[in-house]
Motif scaffolding. Structure first.
Motif, PDB file in Angstrom:
ATOM      1  N   GLY A 102       0.829  -1.196   0.000  1.00  0.00           N
ATOM      2  CA  GLY A 102       0.000   0.000   0.000  1.00  0.00           C
ATOM      3  C   GLY A 102       0.857   1.236   0.000  1.00  0.00           C
ATOM      4  N   ILE A 155      -0.609  -0.237  -4.244  1.00  0.00           N
ATOM      5  CA  ILE A 155      -2.048  -0.495  -4.224  1.00  0.00           C
ATOM      6  C   ILE A 155      -2.706   0.345  -3.135  1.00  0.00           C
ATOM      7  N   GLY A 156      -4.018   0.487  -3.216  1.00  0.00           N
ATOM      8  CA  GLY A 156      -4.766   1.199  -2.188  1.00  0.00           C
ATOM      9  C   GLY A 156      -5.199   0.253  -1.086  1.00  0.00           C
ATOM     10  N   THR A 157      -5.860   0.813  -0.081  1.00  0.00           N
ATOM     11  CA  THR A 157      -6.201   0.010   1.097  1.00  0.00           C
ATOM     12  C   THR A 157      -7.223  -1.088   0.791  1.00  0.00           C
ATOM     13  N   SER A 158      -8.173  -0.832  -0.120  1.00  0.00           N
ATOM     14  CA  SER A 158      -9.121  -1.895  -0.497  1.00  0.00           C
ATOM     15  C   SER A 158      -8.370  -3.089  -1.073  1.00  0.00           C
ATOM     16  N   GLU A 159      -7.344  -2.776  -1.872  1.00  0.00           N
ATOM     17  CA  GLU A 159      -6.552  -3.860  -2.467  1.00  0.00           C
ATOM     18  C   GLU A 159      -5.663  -4.538  -1.423  1.00  0.00           C
TER      19      GLU A 159
END
Lengths: 465, 198
Positions: free
Chosen positions: A127, A144-148
């Motif tokens: 992240g 990547i973002g937090t959802s990922e």
């Protein structure tokens, strides 16, 4: 038809592929830090899910941590809560963590390579947008973002649309005083901050081959500044020599198996890229940014540009706003710009070679009385190595501050920040408005330019001393 | 994730290119451990300026942000998406979005719509002269409409379907988890593990 390196690694990691859907890609290594993970762990708890592969996951504390008094509790209660949350989450979910004070603690992108868990042919995510750093090993690595982050924790996979490929060909020889930082700043100035959007960049050519692993990491690190999620360099003997013997490197029969596979990780001669860019290393000079995005850069020998000279109205507007924020006048020679702070560190340039090259310039001299020089090793190991070589003394004797490891002033999440109006020469990766502290002004430079600037007080290269 | 099918609202113009995620939400605001409460950090540095678009009364209730090119560059922080959502934005229109920001927005249910820059310019002119103009963004018909104008936009079918159904990506992947297990059985023995610690 042959495949590019990025296409080969992608194909090796496809778990499932359905027409009209993103590919489901397996992730070999997930790096975690305190800022972008707490909400992901919360998501796991809410859905009663586990971390699928704690043995492919590792955490370190870097963004928030202080670089002074690291043996004391973190003074900022909000930072402390975030770091404590990471520690609790790692304990609850069985994830390995290297906390402040641990010898393996440091910036996540410095720690991975030094532990040997960054290896060719892997898929690596974190992240953090500078995950592209690990591409220097011929790994497909991206932020990547937090959802990922939550997705990878739960499934060790990510649904992704295959990116296009772009070759950045750099042939020739770098002149003395010109570094890989100057290559990447020149690339970004050429293709722009959006030039790499939708692409994986592969850096190729004789000038790239000649670089050390650490110099290659600097280039791949800033791929995101050109808009590309990932940047790659095909592994070669330099890579294999660097990985061999690291704590988590393969050994015995596994080493031979690994090496045989790694040697296949090259772009085939008959493969085609969606786009190709060419640079001549002989033409490059020390680079410095004058504006508020990493594409607004020029050779140090030039002057602040005049916004009126930009033909594209968007670029003109951006340049006008940048000069106002940076408090710079068109036509001012870049070398006449005085700085208040020099920051040597970050995941871009906080490795041992960066510290060595800066120390060599500074050795036996004093920094300008008008400024402060902050030296922040990228990891606790880098700090120890530097101390064993006496580099800490070189910096301290010159009047610099010698700090503990972390992201520090690169993004000013900890107490290491610029004050409003303060101007910095920084070896980090982003010169965005307020990035290093509200109202702070940033010029991105190489470690050599940082060192020379610290001595002279104005933006300079070692040749100017 | 909340379903997104159609949204109508007023819009605010942001005539700047390269609005990076450090501008959308500065790092000092990233210390929260929840997905809420980021609205105060949205465009924090610019919000001090009374002339900044978001501070102008005619744009106070806007739910659509009409941004310049290369919106969301830089850091991977999904907090940038949450800050926009926490503030009340449902849609961002731009001619170019940074890859990670766009990916994050599609995971979190903030609709990011790519329109040609000349269409963005026309929308800017419209909402600058008539801030009360309602813009409708329809994911079903893949159109943006305002003041008698309708513009089609492209979005991949998979993302569109997921947004319209409000589907959880992780749940979708769990339907393929046997394939993940099969893949893991075939992984090479030399691939590194973080545990046990060496």
């Amino acid at each position: 038809m042959g495949k590019t390196l990025a296409e080969k690694i992608w194909a090796e990691h496809v778990v499932s592929s359905t027409a009209g859907e993103p590919d489901l890609l397996y992730i070999d290594l997930h790096l975690i830090h305190e800022v972008t993970s707490p909400q992901a762990f919360d998501g796991l708890r809410l859905a009663d899910r586990k971390v699928r592969r704690p043995d492919l996951t590792i955490a370190t504390e870097d963004h928030n941590v202080p670089t002074l008094n690291i043996d004391k509790p973190i003074a900022d209660p909000v930072s402390k809560l975030q770091v404590d949350t990471l520690r609790k989450n790692c304990a609850e979910f069985g994830v390995r963590i290297h906390s402040l004070g641990d010898v393996e603690q440091g910036i996540v992108h410095v720690v991975g390579p030094q532990l040997g868990i960054t290896q060719p042919g892997m898929t690596i995510v974190c992240g953090d947008s500078h995950t592209s750093t690990h591409g220097a090993f011929g790994a497909l690595a991206f932020g990547i973002g937090t959802s990922e982050v939550e997705h990878v924790l739960a499934t060790q996979t990510l649904p992704l649309i295959r990116p296009k490929t772009m070759a950045i060909n750099v042939d020739g020889n770098l002149k003395p005083g010109v570094t890989s930082k100057d290559i990447i700043l020149a690339v970004i100035a050429k293709i722009g901050t959006g030039g790499g959007q939708g692409y994986v960049l592969e850096y190729r050519g004789s000038a790239i081959r000649a670089l050390s692993m650490e110099a290659r990491m600097t280039i791949c690190n800033m791929s995101i500044e050109a808009g590309a999620r990932a940047g790659l360099i095909a592994p070669d003997q330099t890579t294999f020599d660097y990985v061999k013997g690291k704590p988590h490197a393969p050994s015995g029969a596994d080493w031979d198996l690994a090496l045989a596979y790694w040697r296949t990780l090259v772009t085939d001669n008959d493969a085609t890229f969606d786009k190709e860019i060419y640079l001549n290393a002989d033409d490059l000079a020390p680079f410095v940014t004058w504006g508020t995005n990493p594409g607004q850069g020029l050779p140090l020998s030039e002057s602040v540009p005049n916004p009126a000279d930009f033909t594209n109205p968007e670029d003109r507007g951006a340049a006008e706003r940048a000069l106002e924020y940076m408090d710079l006048k068109p036509g001012t020679p870049l070398k006449s710009i005085k700085v208040d702070t020099v920051f040597l560190g970050s995941c871009t340039n906080g490795r041992i070679e960066d510290l060595r090259s800066a120390a060599e310039v500074i050795k036996g001299k004093k920094i300008a009385s008008s400024l402060r020089l902050l030296v922040v090793p990228g990891s606790a190991r880098v700090r120890l190595q530097a101390e064993s070589e006496g580099l800490d003394k070189v910096f301290l004797d010159a009047g610099a501050e010698w700090r503990s490891a972390g992201c520090s002033m690169c993004l000013g999440m900890n107490p290491d920040q610029l004050k409003p109006g303060e101007r910095a020469a920084s070896t980090s990766n982003r010169n965005f408005e307020g990035r290093q502290g509200k109202g702070g002004r940033t010029h991105l430079v190489s470690p050599l330019v940082a060192a020379a600037t610290a001595l002279k007080g104005t933006l300079s290269s070692p040749a100017d001393l | 994730m909340e379903k997104f099918i159609k949204h109508s609202g007023t819009a605010v113009p942001l005539r700047r290119s390269n609005v990076d995620t450090d501008q959308i939400i500065p790092a000092v605001y990233l210390k929260r451990i929840t997905k809420s409460g980021f609205e105060d950090g949205l465009f924090a540095a610019w919000r001090n300026d009374p002339a900044f678009e978001l501070n102008q009364p005619q744009y106070k209730s806007a739910t659509i942000l009409v941004a310049g090119p290369d919106f969301g560059t830089g850091s991977s922080r999904e907090h940038a998406v949450w800050a926009l959502q926490n503030y009340g934005f449902k849609v961002v229109l731009s001619s170019r979005f940074a890859d990670i920001f766009r990916g994050n927005s599609q995971k979190a249910g903030l609709l990011t719509v790519i329109l040609p820059q000349d269409e963005i310019e026309k929308i800017w002119l419209e909402i600058e002269s008539k801030p009360e103009t309602t813009i409708t963004v329809d994911l079903d018909s893949k159109t943006v409409s305002y003041a008698g104008t309708t513009i089609a936009f492209a979005i991949d079918d998979y993302t569109r379907w997921r947004l319209m159904e409000g589907l959880d990506d992780i749940g979708l992947t769990f339907t393929k988890i046997d394939q993940v297990s099969n893949f893991e059985e075939k992984r090479a023995s030399f691939k590194p593990k973080t545990l046990p610690i060496r």
